[in-house]
Motif scaffolding. Structure first.
Motif, PDB file in Angstrom:
ATOM      1  N   UNK A  17       0.804  -1.211   0.000  1.00 43.79           N
ATOM      2  CA  UNK A  17       0.000   0.000   0.000  1.00 43.79           C
ATOM      3  C   UNK A  17       0.837   1.260   0.000  1.00 43.79           C
ATOM      4  N   UNK A  18       2.080   1.248  -0.474  1.00 45.87           N
ATOM      5  CA  UNK A  18       2.930   2.418  -0.417  1.00 45.87           C
ATOM      6  C   UNK A  18       2.173   3.685  -0.698  1.00 45.87           C
ATOM      7  N   UNK A  19       2.640   4.822  -0.178  1.00 48.77           N
ATOM      8  CA  UNK A  19       1.901   6.062  -0.318  1.00 48.77           C
ATOM      9  C   UNK A  19       1.576   6.365  -1.776  1.00 48.77           C
ATOM     10  N   UNK A  20       0.294   6.354  -2.104  1.00 49.70           N
ATOM     11  CA  UNK A  20      -0.129   6.570  -3.485  1.00 49.70           C
ATOM     12  C   UNK A  20      -0.577   8.009  -3.706  1.00 49.70           C
ATOM     13  N   UNK A 479      13.198   2.196   0.045  1.00 44.86           N
ATOM     14  CA  UNK A 479      12.006   3.045  -0.008  1.00 44.86           C
ATOM     15  C   UNK A 479      10.905   2.308  -0.759  1.00 44.86           C
ATOM     16  N   UNK A 480       9.676   2.438  -0.259  1.00 47.67           N
ATOM     17  CA  UNK A 480       8.547   1.756  -0.866  1.00 47.67           C
ATOM     18  C   UNK A 480       8.204   0.455  -0.178  1.00 47.67           C
ATOM     19  N   UNK A 481       9.063   0.015   0.759  1.00 52.30           N
ATOM     20  CA  UNK A 481       8.804  -1.232   1.489  1.00 52.30           C
ATOM     21  C   UNK A 481       8.589  -0.917   2.958  1.00 52.30           C
ATOM     22  N   UNK A 482       7.555  -1.484   3.558  1.00 47.48           N
ATOM     23  CA  UNK A 482       7.241  -1.210   4.950  1.00 47.48           C
ATOM     24  C   UNK A 482       8.236  -1.840   5.901  1.00 47.48           C
ATOM     25  N   UNK A 483       8.346  -1.258   7.058  1.00 47.88           N
ATOM     26  CA  UNK A 483       9.227  -1.790   8.084  1.00 47.88           C
ATOM     27  C   UNK A 483       9.009  -1.093   9.414  1.00 47.88           C
ATOM     28  N   UNK A 484      10.024  -1.147  10.250  1.00 51.01           N
ATOM     29  CA  UNK A 484       9.961  -0.608  11.605  1.00 51.01           C
ATOM     30  C   UNK A 484      10.603   0.774  11.615  1.00 51.01           C
ATOM     31  N   UNK A 485       9.940   1.738  12.211  1.00 50.01           N
ATOM     32  CA  UNK A 485      10.491   3.082  12.337  1.00 50.01           C
ATOM     33  C   UNK A 485      11.455   3.126  13.515  1.00 50.01           C
ATOM     34  N   UNK A 486      12.667   3.595  13.251  1.00 54.30           N
ATOM     35  CA  UNK A 486      13.676   3.727  14.306  1.00 54.30           C
ATOM     36  C   UNK A 486      14.348   5.095  14.186  1.00 54.30           C
ATOM     37  N   UNK A 487      15.071   5.470  15.248  1.00 54.44           N
ATOM     38  CA  UNK A 487      15.938   6.647  15.203  1.00 54.44           C
ATOM     39  C   UNK A 487      17.341   6.147  15.533  1.00 54.44           C
ATOM     40  N   UNK A 488      18.291   6.432  14.640  1.00 51.27           N
ATOM     41  CA  UNK A 488      19.603   5.792  14.729  1.00 51.27           C
ATOM     42  C   UNK A 488      20.581   6.493  15.670  1.00 51.27           C
ATOM     43  N   UNK A 489      20.349   7.742  15.982  1.00 51.00           N
ATOM     44  CA  UNK A 489      21.233   8.457  16.896  1.00 51.00           C
ATOM     45  C   UNK A 489      20.399   9.069  18.023  1.00 51.00           C
ATOM     46  N   UNK A 490      20.963   9.141  19.232  1.00 50.68           N
ATOM     47  CA  UNK A 490      20.242   9.807  20.317  1.00 50.68           C
ATOM     48  C   UNK A 490      20.043  11.287  20.001  1.00 50.68           C
ATOM     49  N   UNK A 491      19.028  11.897  20.608  1.00 51.94           N
ATOM     50  CA  UNK A 491      18.763  13.327  20.411  1.00 51.94           C
ATOM     51  C   UNK A 491      18.401  13.919  21.774  1.00 51.94           C
ATOM     52  N   UNK A 525       6.223   2.078   9.395  1.00 54.64           N
ATOM     53  CA  UNK A 525       6.246   3.218   8.478  1.00 54.64           C
ATOM     54  C   UNK A 525       6.714   2.757   7.111  1.00 54.64           C
ATOM     55  N   UNK A 526       6.537   3.624   6.137  1.00 57.75           N
ATOM     56  CA  UNK A 526       6.986   3.366   4.773  1.00 57.75           C
ATOM     57  C   UNK A 526       7.440   4.696   4.193  1.00 57.75           C
ATOM     58  N   UNK A 527       8.452   4.658   3.318  1.00 62.45           N
ATOM     59  CA  UNK A 527       8.946   5.881   2.672  1.00 62.45           C
ATOM     60  C   UNK A 527       8.599   5.841   1.188  1.00 62.45           C
ATOM     61  N   UNK A 528       8.192   6.974   0.682  1.00 63.85           N
ATOM     62  CA  UNK A 528       7.866   7.074  -0.730  1.00 63.85           C
ATOM     63  C   UNK A 528       9.115   6.823  -1.571  1.00 63.85           C
TER      64      UNK A 528
END
Length: 671
Positions: A17-20, A479-491, A525-528
């Motif tokens: 269902x990627x962002x259409x 991009x275009x494939x769903x997966x797990x949203x992560x943040x790679x560096x602390x903020x 999440x998914x990225x266009x």
């Protein structure tokens, strides 16, 4: 749920269902011309700076946007990862940054808060007056023996006094924990016990939608349940004048507490890592999680995102419709706006009283220029305007608006377009902000003077936020494939730990399945493929998002099973046109399964039971009774099948592993 299982569920829901959405809306040229971050080149320059020198980038922001009593020399301390520390050898005070700075920079007589009560009465408070209120309240708390490091629970509705209470705690170094005024006595008791609070700040009653609703009585009930032995005082704001019980020696009226107190209270200078607040949020187990935030890093991000995301200007009138009981009310009411010297509207009431045009009426009345609300509210007001044309936004003067925002949950493209056309009149950028209680502030959002907007997408991460989408092993997915949203560096504004449970913090947010190094957001999440824009596809754990409020399924199940009539319960979410997601409960009783009117009566009884155990927001919209729940032969409840049933869809999955497949037919019926 493990990261692996979560990813498998997420992939099934998103890969196809990627962002259409193909509509793109550029920021209006006049807006970009005056924006804090003007154009994509300016945005990219900030991102490049963070990529080149991560610590240097954050150090520069902290020195420019925060006033330090003792300047920091160390930006990021990673020695005890994932328990990261930011600016940890610096000292500051959050209340000083929010109030005293505004007395020194010429804002003393500027309106800090415009408060509109439920009945329409308006009160204006300047920064000088707000500083005095906080000083007197802080000195009053000190007179009760409350000191740096103590925890104070605040159980209030939207009010100037609620914000003052939070700032007063911050001023003396006490850690506050605000509990939403809609939570039950039991929920309040659990939070008081976990925090080890020494005091509760509340009101006699709250006013909402023309009704007087109890607060102090619920506090008394919570304290009467036992286990709250650490509580020494209950401070009561007289909001309605309603009759309330009073425990001599413990309870004190706020007016008496502050009477005669000096308006000057020297701020308690605390380490940057000092806990500013604990905010309880639902997790995938039955126990609420006390999300602990720092002072320095949190306040930096609150101020910085006010400037970047909301493009705040000195003459703006800013309105966030959230409640102080949620993190949005912390970051974007109590701390962010005051840290940047903004004028903000605080509203006590509800969007549908005395009519469903109240939001639009308030915008016109107070000349609001920045409006920040939840998709649930937008969808409910769309429905209301369809029924009664008189409450449609077109009937109100909304010409003061220059920026719109959404928060709490993804907004569907149709609601986005209605908001853009009918409220923003196609001239206001919309910032669709993705963030969480744990992140402290915005993470992925359009910048209104830079980012081309796509309905339904939160677009791109803010500068310095290293967001990514990975698979169950932590590897980036295309991009275009769903997966797990992560943040790679602390903020800087990230959660520091879970109060009293550091191991739960580590396993929940930095799981070994992802190498223990990435922050796990708990969302899919998914990225266009073309733009790289992010679209959030939903939770990957057993947490529901109802009207932007997170609730653990386990928490609701535990409440249901606590009823003497209930043997077993399973709770799932189902899509809802108004609230985004609604709660559907499957219940097995200790007696024969009811039908017809008996089932409807019992369902109402159980809904009210959950409302008392947790709060009205946790009431299941739908309850279905069964002789059993669908289980595998090993006894595992097949929640995936329950989600299909809740949606009213046909089951196409293999059910051969079920011990009792016939039960599925029975559970199709709602009480």
């Amino acid at each position: 749920m493990t990261a692996t299982a979560a990813t498998q569920d997420t992939k099934q829901g998103t890969e196809q269902q990627g962002p259409a959405e193909s509509r793109v809306f550029a920021p209006p040229a006049p807006f970009t011309a005056q924006a804090s971050v003007a154009g994509m080149e300016a945005y990219q320059a900030l991102c490049d700076e963070a990529a080149r020198d991560y610590e240097g980038f954050w150090a520069r922001q902290a020195r420019e946007h925060i006033e330090w009593q003792t300047p920091f020399t160390r930006t990021l301390n990673e020695t005890e990862a994932p328990f990261y520390k930011w600016f940890d050898d610096g000292k500051l005070n959050a209340s000083y940054n929010c109030l005293d700075r505004n007395l020194a920079n010429g804002n003393a007589d500027k309106t800090a808060i415009v408060f509109e009560a439920d009945d329409g009465a308006v009160t204006r408070v300047t920064y000088k007056e707000l500083h005095e209120k906080v000083g007197k309240f802080a000195n009053g708390l000190k007179s009760l023996g409350i000191k740096k490091g103590d925890r104070v629970v605040i159980y209030m509705s939207m009010s100037v006094e609620g914000v003052v209470a939070m700032q007063a705690c911050a001023r003396i170094g006490a850690t506050h924990s605000v509990v939403f005024g809609g939570f039950s006595a039991k929920s309040l008791q659990e939070r008081i016990i976990d925090a080890g609070a020494v005091a509760v700040i509340t009101a006699d009653e709250q006013l909402r939608g023309g009704k007087q609703l109890p607060l102090k009585a619920i506090v008394d009930e919570a304290l009467g349940m036992g286990g709250c032995d650490t509580i020494r005082n209950v401070v009561v704001y007289r909001r309605t004048g309603g009759n309330v019980a009073f425990a001599q020696g413990r309870d004190v009226w706020l007016s008496d507490l502050v009477d005669g107190q000096s308006a000057e209270c020297e701020p308690e200078w605390v380490d940057a890592e000092h806990p500013l607040f604990i905010l309880y949020t639902s997790g995938s187990t039955g126990t609420p999680k006390g999300v602990q935030h720092s002072t320095g890093g949190y306040l930096l991000w609150a101020a910085l995102t006010m400037k970047w995301t909301f493009d705040i200007k000195p003459d703006d009138v800013y309105w966030c419709t959230a409640d102080i009981g949620w993190v949005t009310g912390h970051t974007y009411i109590a701390y962010g706006p005051t840290a940047v010297g903004a004028t903000q509207l605080i509203f006590e009431g509800v969007p549908t009283f005395p009519h469903a045009g109240r939001f639009w009426e308030n915008i016109a009345k107070h000349k609001v220029s920045i409006f920040y609300t939840a998709p649930t509210a937008i969808r409910s007001l769309i429905k209301a305007s369809d029924v009664d044309e008189k409450v449609h936004p077109k009937n109100f003067d909304l010409s003061s608006l220059r920026l719109l925002g959404t928060v709490g949950e993804p907004i569907n493209p149709e609601a986005w377009m209605w908001y853009y056309r009918n409220v923003g009149q196609e001239k206001c950028p919309i910032v669709d902000t993705f963030w969480q209680t744990e992140t402290g502030g915005h993470m992925i959002t359009p910048l209104p003077g830079a980012t081309p907007m796509v309905p339904g997408s939160c677009t791109l991460p803010l500068p310095g936020i290293m967001a990514a989408i990975v698979d169950e092993s932590g590897a980036d997915v295309p991009n275009g494939q769903g997966g797990i949203l992560v943040v790679k560096r602390p903020w800087p504004s990230m959660i520091r730990t879970i109060w009293n449970n550091p191991e739960r913090f580590r396993t929940s947010y930095f799981p070994d399945e992802l190498g223990g190094k990435y922050y796990l957001a708990g969302d899919g999440a998914i990225r266009n493929k073309d733009t790289g824009y992010f679209t959030i596809t939903g939770r990957i754990d057993d947490v529901l998002n109802v009207s932007g409020h997170r609730m653990g399924t386990m928490e609701i199940e535990s409440a249901l099973v606590a009823n003497p009539l209930v043997a077993e319960a399973a709770v799932v979410g189902k899509p809802d046109d108004t609230t985004g997601e609604s709660i559907c409960a499957f219940v097995v009783l200790k007696q024969a399964r009811p039908t017809g009117e008996d089932a409807r009566k019992l369902a109402t009884e159980l809904r009210n039971w959950v409302g008392k155990e947790i709060g009205p927001i946790a009431k299941p919209k739908e309850i279905r009774f069964g002789d059993n729940l669908p289980k595998t032969r090993s006894g595992k409840i097949m929640r995936r099948l329950l989600r299909v049933l809740a949606k009213g869809e046909n089951i196409t999955q293999d059910v051969s592993t079920l011990e009792n497949p016939a039960i599925l037919e029975q559970l199709k019926e709602s009480a």
